[in-house]
Design an enzyme around this catalytic site. Sequence first.
Site, PDB file in Angstrom:
ATOM      1  N   HIS A   1       1.172  -0.958   0.094  1.00 21.60           N
ATOM      2  CA  HIS A   1       0.225   0.183   0.060  1.00 21.60           C
ATOM      3  C   HIS A   1       0.840   1.352   0.151  1.00 21.60           C
ATOM      4  O   HIS A   1       2.177   0.869   0.147  1.00 21.60           O
ATOM      5  CB  HIS A   1      -0.888  -0.300   0.961  1.00 21.60           C
TER       6      HIS A   1
ATOM      7  N   HIS B   1       1.286   3.822   1.484  1.00 23.90           N
ATOM      8  CA  HIS B   1       1.890   4.033   2.769  1.00 23.90           C
ATOM      9  C   HIS B   1       3.163   4.911   3.112  1.00 23.90           C
ATOM     10  O   HIS B   1       4.191   3.873   2.445  1.00 23.90           O
ATOM     11  CB  HIS B   1       1.082   4.500   4.723  1.00 23.90           C
TER      12      HIS B   1
ATOM     13  N   ASP C   1       5.608   4.674   4.944  1.00 26.55           N
ATOM     14  CA  ASP C   1       6.496   3.589   5.259  1.00 26.55           C
ATOM     15  C   ASP C   1       6.973   2.430   4.877  1.00 26.55           C
ATOM     16  O   ASP C   1       7.378   1.255   4.804  1.00 26.55           O
ATOM     17  CB  ASP C   1       6.214   3.755   7.200  1.00 26.55           C
ATOM     18  N   HIS C   2       6.279   2.193   3.539  1.00 24.21           N
ATOM     19  CA  HIS C   2       6.660   1.527   2.667  1.00 24.21           C
ATOM     20  C   HIS C   2       6.866   1.506   1.258  1.00 24.21           C
ATOM     21  O   HIS C   2       7.128   1.267   0.353  1.00 24.21           O
ATOM     22  CB  HIS C   2       5.375   0.521   2.506  1.00 24.21           C
TER      23      HIS C   2
ATOM     24  N   HIS D   1      -7.368  -1.468   5.216  1.00 20.66           N
ATOM     25  CA  HIS D   1      -6.477  -0.525   5.735  1.00 20.66           C
ATOM     26  C   HIS D   1      -5.708   0.527   4.741  1.00 20.66           C
ATOM     27  O   HIS D   1      -5.559   1.639   5.870  1.00 20.66           O
ATOM     28  CB  HIS D   1      -4.442  -1.178   6.409  1.00 20.66           C
TER      29      HIS D   1
ATOM     30  N   TYR E   1      -8.568   3.922  13.714  1.00 17.46           N
ATOM     31  CA  TYR E   1      -9.886   4.526  12.028  1.00 17.46           C
ATOM     32  C   TYR E   1     -10.667   4.653  12.728  1.00 17.46           C
ATOM     33  O   TYR E   1     -11.680   3.642  13.925  1.00 17.46           O
ATOM     34  CB  TYR E   1      -9.436   3.198  11.022  1.00 17.46           C
TER      35      TYR E   1
ATOM     36  N   HIS F   1       5.224  -5.278   7.867  1.00 19.00           N
ATOM     37  CA  HIS F   1       5.789  -5.176   9.174  1.00 19.00           C
ATOM     38  C   HIS F   1       5.837  -5.662  10.493  1.00 19.00           C
ATOM     39  O   HIS F   1       4.381  -7.214   9.967  1.00 19.00           O
ATOM     40  CB  HIS F   1       4.636  -4.468  10.461  1.00 19.00           C
TER      41      HIS F   1
END
Length: 290
Positions: free
Chosen positions: A105, A107, A109-110, A181, A212, A246
Amino acid sequence: MRSTLLAFALAVALPAAHTSAAEVPLPQLRAYTVDASWLQPMAPLQIADHTWQIGTEDLTALLVQTPDGAVLLDGGMPQMASHLLDNMKARGVTPRDLRLILLSHAHADHAGPVAELKRRTGAKVAANAESAVLLARGGSDDLHFGDGITYPPANADRIVMDGEVITVGGIVFTAHFMAGHTPGSTAWTWTDTRNGKPVRIAYADSLSAPGYQLQGNPRYPHLIEDYRRSFATVRALPCDVLLTPHPGASNWDYAAGARAGAKALTCKAYADAAEQKFDGQLAKETAGAR
């Protein structure tokens, strides 16, 4: 405030990986900070004959080497580009050898270093339409976190559909949409080998919903239904080995070296645990609304 926002946005209540005194963590960004383990460099860790974890101790970035070039699945934080290229070099992969980047996805951190990796390698990016839009915005105007976790924007070169396959060097990567997510969340599956025997690898996206609004979310009205479908999707994946963005979510411990996957979850166990947590979060939200 910025640290608190990111903690809600990205941290998914995972155990931190052990850091190594031999490696200095990558620097934090000025805009927001993350757990140091997300920035703790590590040497390439072999997952299968052609699949390697080359990210950090708490962020997955998978390198798949083929006779016709390499594929990278996720890149971690924006400041990880040089670390990834160094680990590719250690595996004999030059920048020109990197042909394709796939995302779980979009975000920070990826997908954080995708723009820099594209510039330095010429690799193409394949993503679904939802991830492509968020990637092009550099994570801004996120459905849940607004502009709190942005990164350098990048363009996708190919839009993929659910169930679409991409073949590189004889290895077939299949996209499985698992919205929740993020609306663009995706699992990728492929078959590698271990000691010459086939092994089906599933790289399944996060199933968490950190902070969320689950019910009546004006920007994501079908969120609950999407999560339910995604739990079922993950349970049905071809899955001898499960990895997640993660690692702690699937009980991997990259710092453990050869025993990194000793306690790894199955796809079914991962989905079951995530759904149980989701149900608890939903019940708490419902109770709080009364």
